[in-house]
Design a protein around this motif. Structure first.
Motif, PDB file in Angstrom:
ATOM      1  N   UNK A  38     -59.945  54.131  -1.736  1.00  0.00           N
ATOM      2  CA  UNK A  38     -59.253  53.290  -2.749  1.00  0.00           C
ATOM      3  C   UNK A  38     -59.557  53.613  -4.253  1.00  0.00           C
ATOM      4  N   UNK A  39     -60.725  54.664  -4.497  1.00  0.00           N
ATOM      5  CA  UNK A  39     -60.940  55.013  -5.786  1.00  0.00           C
ATOM      6  C   UNK A  39     -61.535  56.328  -5.733  1.00  0.00           C
TER       7      UNK A  39
ATOM      8  N   UNK B 134     -52.554  58.445  -8.672  1.00  0.00           N
ATOM      9  CA  UNK B 134     -53.851  58.944  -7.827  1.00  0.00           C
ATOM     10  C   UNK B 134     -53.557  59.793  -6.977  1.00  0.00           C
ATOM     11  N   UNK B 135     -52.476  59.634  -6.035  1.00  0.00           N
ATOM     12  CA  UNK B 135     -51.993  60.484  -4.990  1.00  0.00           C
ATOM     13  C   UNK B 135     -51.770  61.831  -5.373  1.00  0.00           C
TER      14      UNK B 135
ATOM     15  N   UNK C 240     -59.444  58.124 -10.056  1.00  0.00           N
ATOM     16  CA  UNK C 240     -57.942  57.605  -9.554  1.00  0.00           C
ATOM     17  C   UNK C 240     -58.323  56.276  -8.877  1.00  0.00           C
ATOM     18  N   UNK C 241     -57.104  55.231  -8.928  1.00  0.00           N
ATOM     19  CA  UNK C 241     -57.407  54.078  -7.913  1.00  0.00           C
ATOM     20  C   UNK C 241     -56.192  53.898  -7.032  1.00  0.00           C
ATOM     21  N   UNK C 242     -56.369  53.568  -5.892  1.00  0.00           N
ATOM     22  CA  UNK C 242     -55.067  53.572  -5.172  1.00  0.00           C
ATOM     23  C   UNK C 242     -54.311  52.015  -5.551  1.00  0.00           C
ATOM     24  N   UNK C 243     -55.078  51.239  -5.987  1.00  0.00           N
ATOM     25  CA  UNK C 243     -54.689  49.951  -6.337  1.00  0.00           C
ATOM     26  C   UNK C 243     -54.083  49.702  -7.915  1.00  0.00           C
TER      27      UNK C 243
ATOM     28  N   UNK D 202     -56.147  60.056 -20.705  1.00  0.00           N
ATOM     29  CA  UNK D 202     -54.864  60.065 -20.221  1.00  0.00           C
ATOM     30  C   UNK D 202     -54.822  59.087 -19.069  1.00  0.00           C
ATOM     31  N   UNK D 203     -53.601  58.486 -18.835  1.00  0.00           N
ATOM     32  CA  UNK D 203     -53.553  57.777 -17.574  1.00  0.00           C
ATOM     33  C   UNK D 203     -52.117  58.322 -16.793  1.00  0.00           C
ATOM     34  N   UNK D 204     -52.090  58.536 -15.696  1.00  0.00           N
ATOM     35  CA  UNK D 204     -50.990  59.016 -14.879  1.00  0.00           C
ATOM     36  C   UNK D 204     -50.777  57.800 -13.822  1.00  0.00           C
ATOM     37  N   UNK D 205     -49.537  57.153 -14.319  1.00  0.00           N
ATOM     38  CA  UNK D 205     -49.023  55.902 -13.511  1.00  0.00           C
ATOM     39  C   UNK D 205     -48.317  56.549 -12.242  1.00  0.00           C
ATOM     40  N   UNK D 206     -47.937  55.399 -11.823  1.00  0.00           N
ATOM     41  CA  UNK D 206     -46.849  55.786 -10.455  1.00  0.00           C
ATOM     42  C   UNK D 206     -46.490  54.479  -9.720  1.00  0.00           C
TER      43      UNK D 206
END
Length: 203
Positions: free
Chosen positions: A171-172, A85-86, A180-183, A43-47
């Motif tokens: 950052x991750x 990520x946040x 999670x990755x902030x970038x 699963x990927x949670x985008x944003x």
């Protein structure tokens, strides 16, 4: 492999879908349906957008309940990207105080170091944590593309890789089956492709 991108009405959907397809993912789906999310391998949670509005959309669609069951209880691998990520943290001060998904012990606050431009936009280097699965096989201090005004901070042991932009922030992270990755890896060229490939193969 089937990868589900969580649809809560906000997110960098097209670029992520294109990148995953380029990496050879045979089935990329966009959904907020529990059974479809359950059927996915990852699963990927985008944003893209604001924390408060995102959590409102997530709760209205019961996605918070679905993710707790699938990711926490069942151990399905999930990657949060940028705002995604946040959202997995405890809370954010964006749009006032808002509670997050609470999947990792971390808080989100506005970038506040003096003499920096906010939002933080552009490529920046990352100090990779030891035993990282996301950054496995990369050279030291790889760079990735950022665009954000808020940062994640934590005192918990969630295998943090950090970035410096007037101040040090997450950052991750990698915590059990959650990363999670902030970038934006889908906008980070070769390094971004490498990281997404690592997530698909090592989580």
């Amino acid at each position: 492999m089937k990868v589900a991108i969580v649809d809560y009405g906000m997110g960098n959907i097209r670029s992520l879908t294109t990148t995953l397809t380029y990496l050879g993912v045979s089935d990329v789906i966009l959904s907020n349906n529990y059974e479809i999310l359950k059927s996915a391998d990852k699963i990927i949670l985008p944003g893209v957008g604001s924390f408060g509005k995102a959590m409102q959309q997530i709760r209205e669609r019961k996605i918070d309940v679905y993710l707790k069951d699938l990711v926490v209880n069942s151990g399905k691998p999930m990657l949060g990207v940028c705002l995604g990520m946040q959202l997995v943290g405890n809370s954010s001060t964006e749009d006032g105080y808002n509670e997050g998904l609470g999947l990792v012990d971390a808080e989100v606050t506005r970038l506040s170091a003096p003499n920096i431009k906010v939002p933080h936009v552009g490529f920046n280097q990352i100090a990779i944590s030891q035993n990282s699965r996301l950054f496995d096989g990369m050279a030291a201090n790889p760079d990735f593309y950022f665009t954000h005004s808020y940062k994640m901070l934590t005192q918990s042991n969630i295998n943090v890789s950090a970035c410096e932009y007037g101040e040090r922030f997450v950052a991750a992270f990698e915590y059990k089956n959650i990363a999670g990755v902030q970038f934006h890896p889908e906008l980070s060229q070769k390094n971004g492709l490498h990281l997404l490939k690592n997530f698909l193969e090592k989580f």
